[in-house]
Scaffold this motif. Structure first.
Motif, PDB file in Angstrom:
ATOM      1  N   SER A  47      25.349  47.516 -35.230  1.00 38.18           N
ATOM      2  CA  SER A  47      25.470  46.328 -34.375  1.00 38.18           C
ATOM      3  C   SER A  47      24.518  45.215 -34.817  1.00 38.18           C
ATOM      4  O   SER A  47      24.902  44.041 -34.819  1.00 38.18           O
ATOM      5  N   LEU A  48      23.298  45.565 -35.206  1.00 37.89           N
ATOM      6  CA  LEU A  48      22.363  44.541 -35.687  1.00 37.89           C
ATOM      7  C   LEU A  48      22.897  43.891 -36.966  1.00 37.89           C
ATOM      8  O   LEU A  48      22.801  42.669 -37.134  1.00 37.89           O
ATOM      9  N   MET A  49      23.488  44.694 -37.849  1.00 37.84           N
ATOM     10  CA  MET A  49      24.023  44.138 -39.089  1.00 37.84           C
ATOM     11  C   MET A  49      25.211  43.211 -38.810  1.00 37.84           C
ATOM     12  O   MET A  49      25.374  42.205 -39.484  1.00 37.84           O
ATOM     13  N   GLU A  50      26.011  43.547 -37.793  1.00 42.75           N
ATOM     14  CA  GLU A  50      27.124  42.665 -37.436  1.00 42.75           C
ATOM     15  C   GLU A  50      26.585  41.291 -37.016  1.00 42.75           C
ATOM     16  O   GLU A  50      27.164  40.261 -37.368  1.00 42.75           O
ATOM     17  N   GLU A  51      25.475  41.291 -36.289  1.00 46.79           N
ATOM     18  CA  GLU A  51      24.843  40.026 -35.906  1.00 46.79           C
ATOM     19  C   GLU A  51      24.344  39.274 -37.139  1.00 46.79           C
ATOM     20  O   GLU A  51      24.467  38.049 -37.212  1.00 46.79           O
ATOM     21  N   VAL A  52      23.795  40.011 -38.104  1.00 46.28           N
ATOM     22  CA  VAL A  52      23.321  39.402 -39.351  1.00 46.28           C
ATOM     23  C   VAL A  52      24.489  38.748 -40.085  1.00 46.28           C
ATOM     24  O   VAL A  52      24.390  37.606 -40.544  1.00 46.28           O
ATOM     25  N   PHE A  53      25.594  39.478 -40.182  1.00 47.40           N
ATOM     26  CA  PHE A  53      26.759  38.929 -40.885  1.00 47.40           C
ATOM     27  C   PHE A  53      27.252  37.661 -40.190  1.00 47.40           C
ATOM     28  O   PHE A  53      27.537  36.658 -40.846  1.00 47.40           O
ATOM     29  N   ASP A  54      27.344  37.722 -38.861  1.00 54.10           N
ATOM     30  CA  ASP A  54      27.814  36.552 -38.112  1.00 54.10           C
ATOM     31  C   ASP A  54      26.889  35.353 -38.299  1.00 54.10           C
ATOM     32  O   ASP A  54      27.344  34.214 -38.394  1.00 54.10           O
ATOM     33  N   ALA A  55      25.594  35.608 -38.370  1.00 56.85           N
ATOM     34  CA  ALA A  55      24.615  34.525 -38.468  1.00 56.85           C
ATOM     35  C   ALA A  55      24.464  33.965 -39.883  1.00 56.85           C
ATOM     36  O   ALA A  55      24.114  32.792 -40.050  1.00 56.85           O
ATOM     37  N   HIS A  56      24.746  34.780 -40.910  1.00 57.84           N
ATOM     38  CA  HIS A  56      24.400  34.356 -42.273  1.00 57.84           C
ATOM     39  C   HIS A  56      25.581  34.124 -43.210  1.00 57.84           C
ATOM     40  O   HIS A  56      25.407  33.465 -44.237  1.00 57.84           O
ATOM     41  N   ILE A  57      26.742  34.645 -42.901  1.00 52.72           N
ATOM     42  CA  ILE A  57      27.890  34.387 -43.777  1.00 52.72           C
ATOM     43  C   ILE A  57      28.413  32.996 -43.457  1.00 52.72           C
ATOM     44  O   ILE A  57      28.674  32.669 -42.296  1.00 52.72           O
TER      45      ILE A  57
END
Length: 175
Positions: A57-67
């Motif tokens: 879930s944290l990585m999904e937030e990272v992807f949403d914020a940085h891609i």
């Protein structure tokens, strides 16, 4: 349950992510700060039998914020996107348990290097201008030392882990 084949590819991918992080650094980029922590957890899970459940879930937030949208992105932003795409494919393994996610991550990692060396080739040989690549240009990119080194490193990592699996099996069976 992680199969021996999945375990080997998982190991290869973790090693490749370490090399990709170094490649980003050489290009004055860095993965988002949460990524190394996630990869540390992934390394820990590799040594567990059975492996722990990993939350992405944290990585999904990272992807949403940085891609970023690549329509108007520069090559640096696209390169970071490609790193995150490969990591996203890797994360899918934790969600689905499907070997195909690991294979997709491996392909995405090679795409990352292909893009990296293609951009360097265009900058060095074509003056960073749009160009139609001839077959000789494509061969030069395909044979770039950095791309070739990554392919070789993945194969060496696969063999290294494969051999360690046999050593572990032999130790357990007394062979």
């Amino acid at each position: 349950m992680m199969t021996a084949q999945d375990r080997t590819l998982y190991f290869v991918l973790l090693r490749a992510f370490d090399r990709m992080s170094a490649a980003l650094t050489r290009n004055n980029l860095s993965p988002p700060k949460q990524v190394p922590k996630f990869l540390d957890i992934a390394w820990k899970v590799l040594g567990e039998d059975p492996p722990s459940k990993v939350s992405t879930s944290l990585m999904e937030e990272v992807f949403d914020a940085h891609i970023v949208d690549e329509q108007d992105a520069g090559s640096e932003e696209i390169l970071l996107n490609m790193y995150l795409y490969a990591l996203s494919d890797f994360c899918m393994y934790f969600e689905s348990g499907e070997s195909g996610s690991l294979e997709a991550a491996k392909t995405a990692i090679l795409d990352f290097y292909d893009f990296l060396v293609s951009q360097r080739y265009l900058a060095d040989r074509k003056g960073s201008q749009a160009a139609v690549l001839a077959e000789a240009d494509e061969d030069a990119i395909k044979n770039d030392p950095e791309l070739s080194a990554e392919i070789s490193a993945q194969e060496a990592d696969r063999m290294r882990d494969h051999l360690s699996l046999f050593s572990l099996r032999d130790a357990e069976t007394g062979a």
